[in-house]
Design a protein around this motif. Structure first.
Motif, PDB file in Angstrom:
ATOM      1  N   ALA A 109       0.858  -1.189   0.000  1.00 14.87           N
ATOM      2  CA  ALA A 109       0.000   0.000   0.000  1.00 14.87           C
ATOM      3  C   ALA A 109       0.892   1.236   0.000  1.00 14.87           C
ATOM      4  O   ALA A 109       1.935   1.275   0.668  1.00 14.87           O
ATOM      5  CB  ALA A 109      -0.914   0.011   1.223  1.00 14.87           C
ATOM      6  N   GLY A 110       0.491   2.224  -0.758  1.00 17.15           N
ATOM      7  CA  GLY A 110       1.286   3.446  -0.836  1.00 17.15           C
ATOM      8  C   GLY A 110       0.501   4.582  -1.453  1.00 17.15           C
ATOM      9  O   GLY A 110      -0.639   4.413  -1.894  1.00 17.15           O
ATOM     10  N   THR A 111       1.123   5.741  -1.475  1.00  8.74           N
ATOM     11  CA  THR A 111       0.499   6.938  -2.027  1.00  8.74           C
ATOM     12  C   THR A 111       1.377   7.518  -3.125  1.00  8.74           C
ATOM     13  O   THR A 111       2.596   7.364  -3.117  1.00  8.74           O
ATOM     14  CB  THR A 111       0.271   8.004  -0.940  1.00  8.74           C
ATOM     15  N   VAL A 112       0.730   8.191  -4.057  1.00 10.19           N
ATOM     16  CA  VAL A 112       1.416   8.902  -5.136  1.00 10.19           C
ATOM     17  C   VAL A 112       0.816  10.297  -5.202  1.00 10.19           C
ATOM     18  O   VAL A 112      -0.404  10.447  -5.269  1.00 10.19           O
ATOM     19  CB  VAL A 112       1.264   8.182  -6.484  1.00 10.19           C
ATOM     20  N   SER A 113       1.681  11.296  -5.184  1.00 10.88           N
ATOM     21  CA  SER A 113       1.216  12.680  -5.269  1.00 10.88           C
ATOM     22  C   SER A 113       1.404  13.193  -6.685  1.00 10.88           C
ATOM     23  O   SER A 113       2.259  12.714  -7.432  1.00 10.88           O
ATOM     24  CB  SER A 113       1.976  13.574  -4.285  1.00 10.88           C
ATOM     25  N   SER A 114       0.608  14.182  -7.047  1.00 10.25           N
ATOM     26  CA  SER A 114       0.727  14.846  -8.340  1.00 10.25           C
ATOM     27  C   SER A 114       0.876  16.336  -8.079  1.00 10.25           C
ATOM     28  O   SER A 114       0.154  16.916  -7.258  1.00 10.25           O
ATOM     29  CB  SER A 114      -0.506  14.575  -9.207  1.00 10.25           C
ATOM     30  N   ARG A 187       6.611  -0.196  -8.051  1.00 13.53           N
ATOM     31  CA  ARG A 187       6.568  -0.046  -9.508  1.00 13.53           C
ATOM     32  C   ARG A 187       5.148  -0.204 -10.032  1.00 13.53           C
ATOM     33  O   ARG A 187       4.686   0.577 -10.876  1.00 13.53           O
ATOM     34  CB  ARG A 187       7.476  -1.078 -10.168  1.00 13.53           C
ATOM     35  N   HIS A 188       4.422  -1.195  -9.525  1.00 17.78           N
ATOM     36  CA  HIS A 188       3.039  -1.399  -9.966  1.00 17.78           C
ATOM     37  C   HIS A 188       2.147  -0.224  -9.544  1.00 17.78           C
ATOM     38  O   HIS A 188       1.249   0.180 -10.295  1.00 17.78           O
ATOM     39  CB  HIS A 188       2.494  -2.708  -9.402  1.00 17.78           C
ATOM     40  N   ILE A 189       2.385   0.315  -8.364  1.00 16.10           N
ATOM     41  CA  ILE A 189       1.593   1.450  -7.908  1.00 16.10           C
ATOM     42  C   ILE A 189       1.870   2.672  -8.790  1.00 16.10           C
ATOM     43  O   ILE A 189       0.958   3.426  -9.147  1.00 16.10           O
ATOM     44  CB  ILE A 189       1.896   1.747  -6.426  1.00 16.10           C
ATOM     45  N   GLY A 190       3.139   2.870  -9.158  1.00 16.58           N
ATOM     46  CA  GLY A 190       3.469   3.971 -10.056  1.00 16.58           C
ATOM     47  C   GLY A 190       2.803   3.830 -11.408  1.00 16.58           C
ATOM     48  O   GLY A 190       2.320   4.820 -11.982  1.00 16.58           O
ATOM     49  N   GLU A 191       2.762   2.602 -11.936  1.00 12.74           N
ATOM     50  CA  GLU A 191       2.101   2.372 -13.220  1.00 12.74           C
ATOM     51  C   GLU A 191       0.599   2.620 -13.119  1.00 12.74           C
ATOM     52  O   GLU A 191      -0.020   3.170 -14.047  1.00 12.74           O
ATOM     53  CB  GLU A 191       2.375   0.944 -13.685  1.00 12.74           C
ATOM     54  N   ALA A 192       0.012   2.211 -12.000  1.00 15.45           N
ATOM     55  CA  ALA A 192      -1.421   2.458 -11.816  1.00 15.45           C
ATOM     56  C   ALA A 192      -1.708   3.950 -11.714  1.00 15.45           C
ATOM     57  O   ALA A 192      -2.741   4.431 -12.204  1.00 15.45           O
ATOM     58  CB  ALA A 192      -1.915   1.730 -10.563  1.00 15.45           C
ATOM     59  N   ALA A 193      -0.806   4.704 -11.096  1.00 15.80           N
ATOM     60  CA  ALA A 193      -1.008   6.151 -10.986  1.00 15.80           C
ATOM     61  C   ALA A 193      -0.951   6.820 -12.351  1.00 15.80           C
ATOM     62  O   ALA A 193      -1.689   7.784 -12.613  1.00 15.80           O
ATOM     63  CB  ALA A 193       0.046   6.749 -10.050  1.00 15.80           C
ATOM     64  N   GLU A 194      -0.086   6.315 -13.237  1.00 16.08           N
ATOM     65  CA  GLU A 194       0.002   6.885 -14.578  1.00 16.08           C
ATOM     66  C   GLU A 194      -1.276   6.652 -15.370  1.00 16.08           C
ATOM     67  O   GLU A 194      -1.638   7.481 -16.215  1.00 16.08           O
ATOM     68  CB  GLU A 194       1.187   6.274 -15.313  1.00 16.08           C
ATOM     69  N   GLU A 195      -1.958   5.559 -15.103  1.00 21.48           N
ATOM     70  CA  GLU A 195      -3.196   5.261 -15.811  1.00 21.48           C
ATOM     71  C   GLU A 195      -4.409   5.918 -15.172  1.00 21.48           C
ATOM     72  O   GLU A 195      -5.513   5.854 -15.735  1.00 21.48           O
ATOM     73  CB  GLU A 195      -3.393   3.744 -15.875  1.00 21.48           C
ATOM     74  N   SER A 196      -4.234   6.503 -14.029  1.00 22.19           N
ATOM     75  CA  SER A 196      -5.351   7.141 -13.335  1.00 22.19           C
ATOM     76  C   SER A 196      -5.530   8.578 -13.821  1.00 22.19           C
ATOM     77  O   SER A 196      -4.794   9.063 -14.675  1.00 22.19           O
ATOM     78  CB  SER A 196      -5.111   7.121 -11.820  1.00 22.19           C
ATOM     79  N   GLU A 197      -6.486   9.259 -13.231  1.00 23.79           N
ATOM     80  CA  GLU A 197      -6.762  10.662 -13.559  1.00 23.79           C
ATOM     81  C   GLU A 197      -6.130  11.601 -12.534  1.00 23.79           C
ATOM     82  O   GLU A 197      -6.614  12.701 -12.307  1.00 23.79           O
ATOM     83  CB  GLU A 197      -8.274  10.886 -13.627  1.00 23.79           C
ATOM     84  N   LEU A 198      -5.034  11.153 -11.936  1.00 26.89           N
ATOM     85  CA  LEU A 198      -4.433  11.928 -10.850  1.00 26.89           C
ATOM     86  C   LEU A 198      -3.856  13.246 -11.340  1.00 26.89           C
ATOM     87  O   LEU A 198      -4.034  14.296 -10.693  1.00 26.89           O
ATOM     88  CB  LEU A 198      -3.345  11.089 -10.171  1.00 26.89           C
ATOM     89  N   THR A 199      -3.165  13.251 -12.484  1.00 25.36           N
ATOM     90  CA  THR A 199      -2.598  14.505 -12.987  1.00 25.36           C
ATOM     91  C   THR A 199      -3.694  15.482 -13.416  1.00 25.36           C
ATOM     92  O   THR A 199      -3.570  16.695 -13.222  1.00 25.36           O
ATOM     93  CB  THR A 199      -1.649  14.223 -14.165  1.00 25.36           C
ATOM     94  N   GLY A 200      -4.765  14.956 -14.012  1.00 25.85           N
ATOM     95  CA  GLY A 200      -5.881  15.816 -14.373  1.00 25.85           C
ATOM     96  C   GLY A 200      -6.518  16.463 -13.165  1.00 25.85           C
ATOM     97  O   GLY A 200      -6.879  17.652 -13.185  1.00 25.85           O
TER      98      GLY A 200
END
Length: 227
Positions: A109-114, A187-200
């Motif tokens: 479990a982890g977090t990714v910020s934009s 790595r998998h969490i980072g890939e999931a963040a790229e496919e999400s709408e987090l940057t938008g």
């Protein structure tokens, strides 16, 4: 008993001692210590005996050192929480899994910020009309930060190791190392963040923040452009 009777008795004791197996010659005190250590590791399974030996935990960690301070020229506008189940298996050629091989089931479990980087904003990035009622701001697109793993919510579900791997753990300074599964989960969490709408979402929140700030300064129309 006469001295002649004592000698045969002593000789019989020596013969019985010579016939004892090697484990029978181990001093009784060592057997007692081994039994106590074994029971100490098992009594936690029995209610009421968990603290029989008065086990205590002492934190002797040294002071935390501040290595560096960095000024941040970015606005973190959104953050996403992610969870992934990692199933990592390592095999060895020509050897069965029961002898050499590992398989770890790990919940990461982890977090990714934009964030939006304000460090490159110059005079040409902001255009204001003569009466200071309209402003146009040009910003770079939002980007993702590195995944930050949460150790409180990450755990190993199961670990399967071959016989040779288990023996190696006995002589290792860091048995059952979880760095590989942590890195794979990140790595998998980072890939999931790229496919999400987090940057938008980050760009939308940044626009709302800037519009609210400039409106409070008297601007009636604020346009934010990402390029």
């Amino acid at each position: 008993m006469t001295s002649t009777d004592a000698k045969p008795e002593e000789s019989r004791r020596e013969q019985r001692s010579a016939r004892l197996p090697w484990w029978g010659k181990v001093p009784l005190v060592l057997v007692t210590v081994a039994a106590l250590l074994f029971l100490g590791s098992r009594l936690d399974l029995l209610p009421g005996f968990g603290n029989l030996f008065g086990e205590e935990t002492h934190d002797r960690t040294g002071p935390t050192l501040l290595e560096s301070i960095q000024d941040l020229d970015r606005y973190e506008a959104a953050s996403g929480n992610f969870q992934v189940v990692v199933d990592l298996e390592k095999d060895t050629k020509y050897l069965p899994d029961a002898l050499r091989g590992t398989r770890t089931l790990f919940v990461g479990a982890g977090t990714v910020s934009s964030y939006v980087d304000f460090g490159g904003i110059g005079e040409d990035s902001v255009q204001v009309n003569g009466d200071r009622t309209t402003a146009t701001i040009r910003l770079p697109h939002a980007v993702l930060g590195k995944p930050a793993m949460d150790p409180d919510r990450s755990y190993a579900v199961s670990k399967q190791r071959g016989l040779l791997d288990r023996l190696g753990d006995l002589f290792s300074d860091n048995p059952a190392d979880e760095r590989a599964v942590n890195q794979l989960a990140a790595r998998h969490i980072g890939e999931a963040a790229e496919e999400s709408e987090l940057t938008g979402r980050a760009e939308k929140n940044t626009t709302a923040m800037l519009q609210g700030l400039l409106h409070s300064l008297g601007f009636t129309q604020v346009t934010v452009v990402y390029a």
